[in-house]
Design a protein around this motif. Structure first.
Motif, PDB file in Angstrom:
ATOM      1  N   GLY A 163       0.812  -1.213   0.000  1.00  0.00           N
ATOM      2  CA  GLY A 163       0.000   0.000   0.000  1.00  0.00           C
ATOM      3  C   GLY A 163       0.842   1.259   0.000  1.00  0.00           C
ATOM      4  O   GLY A 163       0.513   2.254  -0.666  1.00  0.00           O
ATOM      5  N   PHE A 164       1.942   1.233   0.743  1.00  0.00           N
ATOM      6  CA  PHE A 164       2.854   2.380   0.741  1.00  0.00           C
ATOM      7  C   PHE A 164       3.521   2.534  -0.629  1.00  0.00           C
ATOM      8  O   PHE A 164       3.706   3.651  -1.114  1.00  0.00           O
ATOM      9  N   GLU A 165       3.875   1.410  -1.246  1.00  0.00           N
ATOM     10  CA  GLU A 165       4.457   1.475  -2.595  1.00  0.00           C
ATOM     11  C   GLU A 165       3.458   2.081  -3.575  1.00  0.00           C
ATOM     12  O   GLU A 165       3.814   2.930  -4.405  1.00  0.00           O
ATOM     13  N   GLN A 166       2.221   1.643  -3.492  1.00  0.00           N
ATOM     14  CA  GLN A 166       1.190   2.170  -4.387  1.00  0.00           C
ATOM     15  C   GLN A 166       0.997   3.669  -4.185  1.00  0.00           C
ATOM     16  O   GLN A 166       0.792   4.416  -5.150  1.00  0.00           O
ATOM     17  N   SER A 167       1.049   4.109  -2.944  1.00  0.00           N
ATOM     18  CA  SER A 167       0.882   5.528  -2.633  1.00  0.00           C
ATOM     19  C   SER A 167       2.014   6.354  -3.236  1.00  0.00           C
ATOM     20  O   SER A 167       1.795   7.473  -3.718  1.00  0.00           O
ATOM     21  N   THR A 168       3.206   5.802  -3.220  1.00  0.00           N
ATOM     22  CA  THR A 168       4.344   6.477  -3.839  1.00  0.00           C
ATOM     23  C   THR A 168       4.161   6.568  -5.348  1.00  0.00           C
ATOM     24  O   THR A 168       4.402   7.618  -5.962  1.00  0.00           O
ATOM     25  N   VAL A 169       3.696   5.476  -5.943  1.00  0.00           N
ATOM     26  CA  VAL A 169       3.505   5.445  -7.396  1.00  0.00           C
ATOM     27  C   VAL A 169       2.413   6.415  -7.832  1.00  0.00           C
ATOM     28  O   VAL A 169       2.558   7.120  -8.840  1.00  0.00           O
ATOM     29  N   VAL A 170       1.317   6.484  -7.087  1.00  0.00           N
ATOM     30  CA  VAL A 170       0.249   7.402  -7.497  1.00  0.00           C
ATOM     31  C   VAL A 170       0.683   8.852  -7.305  1.00  0.00           C
ATOM     32  O   VAL A 170       0.296   9.736  -8.077  1.00  0.00           O
TER      33      VAL A 170
ATOM     34  N   LEU B 181       2.355  13.797 -10.147  1.00  0.00           N
ATOM     35  CA  LEU B 181       3.450  14.708 -10.484  1.00  0.00           C
ATOM     36  C   LEU B 181       3.687  14.721 -11.992  1.00  0.00           C
ATOM     37  O   LEU B 181       3.895  15.781 -12.592  1.00  0.00           O
ATOM     38  N   ARG B 182       3.654  13.553 -12.603  1.00  0.00           N
ATOM     39  CA  ARG B 182       3.868  13.447 -14.048  1.00  0.00           C
ATOM     40  C   ARG B 182       2.832  14.249 -14.835  1.00  0.00           C
ATOM     41  O   ARG B 182       3.132  14.843 -15.872  1.00  0.00           O
ATOM     42  N   ARG B 183       1.618  14.291 -14.310  1.00  0.00           N
ATOM     43  CA  ARG B 183       0.548  15.004 -15.006  1.00  0.00           C
ATOM     44  C   ARG B 183       0.702  16.520 -14.932  1.00  0.00           C
ATOM     45  O   ARG B 183       0.053  17.253 -15.672  1.00  0.00           O
ATOM     46  N   GLY B 184       1.520  16.980 -14.018  1.00  0.00           N
ATOM     47  CA  GLY B 184       1.779  18.406 -13.929  1.00  0.00           C
ATOM     48  C   GLY B 184       0.608  19.240 -13.451  1.00  0.00           C
ATOM     49  O   GLY B 184       0.520  20.430 -13.764  1.00  0.00           O
ATOM     50  N   VAL B 185      -0.275  18.637 -12.673  1.00  0.00           N
ATOM     51  CA  VAL B 185      -1.432  19.363 -12.151  1.00  0.00           C
ATOM     52  C   VAL B 185      -1.023  20.158 -10.914  1.00  0.00           C
ATOM     53  O   VAL B 185      -0.384  19.614 -10.013  1.00  0.00           O
ATOM     54  N   GLU B 186      -1.397  21.409 -10.865  1.00  0.00           N
ATOM     55  CA  GLU B 186      -1.145  22.234  -9.679  1.00  0.00           C
ATOM     56  C   GLU B 186      -2.403  22.228  -8.820  1.00  0.00           C
ATOM     57  O   GLU B 186      -3.450  22.719  -9.240  1.00  0.00           O
ATOM     58  N   PHE B 187      -2.294  21.668  -7.634  1.00  0.00           N
ATOM     59  CA  PHE B 187      -3.446  21.563  -6.743  1.00  0.00           C
ATOM     60  C   PHE B 187      -3.488  22.755  -5.789  1.00  0.00           C
ATOM     61  O   PHE B 187      -2.476  23.097  -5.174  1.00  0.00           O
ATOM     62  N   SER B 188      -4.671  23.330  -5.670  1.00  0.00           N
ATOM     63  CA  SER B 188      -4.838  24.437  -4.728  1.00  0.00           C
ATOM     64  C   SER B 188      -5.220  23.923  -3.348  1.00  0.00           C
ATOM     65  O   SER B 188      -5.090  24.643  -2.359  1.00  0.00           O
ATOM     66  N   GLN B 189      -5.689  22.692  -3.282  1.00  0.00           N
ATOM     67  CA  GLN B 189      -6.043  22.106  -1.990  1.00  0.00           C
ATOM     68  C   GLN B 189      -6.002  20.593  -2.064  1.00  0.00           C
ATOM     69  O   GLN B 189      -6.128  19.988  -3.134  1.00  0.00           O
TER      70      GLN B 189
END
Length: 219
Positions: free
Chosen positions: A26-33, A38-46
């Motif tokens: 589960g920790f590995e999956q969390s790192t991968v997601v 990050l790869r998608r380059g989305v800037e999250f405001s929250q």
């Protein structure tokens, strides 16, 4: 147009004394997601998560990889339904044991009975109450987004299934059909605009294909 990314938590500890803990996978999956976001380059405001340990740890791990400085806001309305309570009242107290397939089959029947029981059901949280709080949590995130802003929410499969079902007009079918196929650390994308909230994609998981295929799990 703003977007809300719903991320299911990584694999929990099925069969352990405390289910609400991420497994090593589960920790590995969390790192991968996190790397996928990050790869998608989305800037999250929250960023938000439920208050369950598996949701919070998925959020913390993914956000560390993402390198975002925003705080993750906990909101228990994003928590999963209480599968133990539902199994107790609608499946004769079925225990998890070691057979995940058998348990899932029993839980599917219990969830159907939970939905059918409606507001008069014996569980501490009824299906209508669960659906209402999930809808409320989503509405709050949508209302808080500015024009073109994006949010990420770390939650659970049943929540995501109910949200998606509600957006296409069949929340009950969403819970009972979509819930079974949500992958750990999968991504569901909603877009918010003048016409309201729309389901754009469900259960994306190309980040668990090819070299990462061994990390793909459903429970």
């Amino acid at each position: 147009m703003g977007a809300i990314y719903l991320v299911r938590h990584g694999q929990a500890s099925f069969g352990a004394a405390d289910y609400d803990q991420l497994s090593p996978r589960g920790f590995e999956q969390s790192t991968v997601v996190g790397a996928e976001l990050l790869r998608r380059g989305v800037e999250f405001s929250q960023a938000r998560s439920g208050s369950l340990a598996r949701q919070r740890d998925t959020a913390a791990t993914a956000m560390k990889v993402l390198g975002s400085g925003i705080d993750v806001v906990e909101d228990p309305r994003w928590n999963e339904y209480d599968h133990v309570d539902i199994a107790t009242h609608h499946a004769g107290g079925t225990q998890q044991g070691d057979d995940s397939r058998a348990y899932q089959a029993a839980l599917d029947g219990a969830l159907s009975a939970w939905v059918d029981a409606g507001e008069t059901g014996p569980c501490a949280e009824t299906w209508p109450a669960f659906l209402g709080r999930v809808r409320g949590a989503l509405a709050e995130v949508v209302a808080s987004l500015g024009k073109g802003e994006h949010a990420v929410v770390f939650t659970s499969g049943g929540v995501i299934a109910a949200v998606c079902g509600a957006l296409i007009g069949t929340p009950e079918a969403g819970l009972l059909k979509l819930n079974r196929v949500t992958v750990n650390a999968g991504i569901t994308k909603l877009v918010s605009g003048r016409g309201g909230v729309t389901l754009l994609s469900f259960n994306e998981h190309p980040h668990f294909e090819a070299e990462a295929a061994a990390l793909l799990t459903y429970r």
